[in-house]
Design a protein around this motif. Sequence first.
Motif, short mmCIF file in Angstrom:
data_model
loop_
_atom_site.label_atom_id
_atom_site.label_comp_id
_atom_site.label_asym_id
_atom_site.label_seq_id
_atom_site.Cartn_x
_atom_site.Cartn_y
_atom_site.Cartn_z
N LEU A 22 0.81 -1.22 0.00
CA LEU A 22 0.00 0.00 0.00
C LEU A 22 0.84 1.27 0.00
O LEU A 22 0.49 2.24 -0.66
CB LEU A 22 -0.97 -0.01 1.18
CG LEU A 22 -2.02 1.09 1.20
CD1 LEU A 22 -2.79 1.18 -0.12
CD2 LEU A 22 -2.97 0.87 2.37
N LYS A 23 1.95 1.28 0.70
CA LYS A 23 2.83 2.46 0.70
C LYS A 23 3.34 2.73 -0.72
O LYS A 23 3.25 3.84 -1.21
CB LYS A 23 4.00 2.27 1.66
CG LYS A 23 4.89 3.51 1.74
CD LYS A 23 5.98 3.32 2.79
CE LYS A 23 6.75 4.57 3.03
NZ LYS A 23 6.12 5.54 3.91
N GLN A 24 3.84 1.70 -1.38
CA GLN A 24 4.35 1.86 -2.74
C GLN A 24 3.23 2.23 -3.71
O GLN A 24 3.40 3.10 -4.57
CB GLN A 24 5.05 0.58 -3.21
CG GLN A 24 5.66 0.69 -4.59
CD GLN A 24 6.70 1.79 -4.68
OE1 GLN A 24 7.53 1.95 -3.81
NE2 GLN A 24 6.65 2.57 -5.75
N ASP A 25 2.09 1.60 -3.55
CA ASP A 25 0.92 1.89 -4.38
C ASP A 25 0.55 3.37 -4.27
O ASP A 25 0.30 4.05 -5.26
CB ASP A 25 -0.25 1.04 -3.90
CG ASP A 25 -0.98 0.31 -4.99
OD1 ASP A 25 -0.55 0.37 -6.15
OD2 ASP A 25 -2.00 -0.33 -4.67
N THR A 26 0.51 3.87 -3.04
CA THR A 26 0.11 5.25 -2.78
C THR A 26 1.13 6.25 -3.33
O THR A 26 0.76 7.22 -3.99
CB THR A 26 -0.08 5.47 -1.26
OG1 THR A 26 -1.05 4.53 -0.79
CG2 THR A 26 -0.54 6.88 -0.95
#
Length: 145
Positions: A22-26
């Motif tokens: 989720l961090k990378q996605d965001t």
Amino acid sequence: MDYYNSTTSSIDQGPKPFVTDLKQDTISNNYFRTARWTCKNMQLALMSVPVGTDIGLDVHQTSDQFFYIEQGSALVVMGSCQNCLQYQAHIKEDYAVMVPAGIWHNIINTDSIPLKMFTIYAPSLHPHGSTYRTKEESAVYENME
């Protein structure tokens, strides 16, 4: 069965099971708002707010909302009416903001870089697959929903 999907895909993965970084996605998201996972009772959207702009003063009567800041800093304002935003807080990376249904709110990017955050609506607020490149594009489509 492996439910992990590559972070290069911005396609809404709901309503099937889904796992992601989720961090990378965001941080990789460059759209103002894109629905990443939409189900009946909850929705995950990624947001990128340009320097010097905001998400727009808003209220959701039936959805609680959760924001999580992955990159940047901002000012959040909230209140019980559009002209009484008494609650204010400076937020930055790793801060979370909880907005109960019926509370007016806005998040203003105060940093020199885009504000990268994700938000969770419960229940879902936007149609499955909603992707808006800009705040203006979002406003046009939201008025049609």
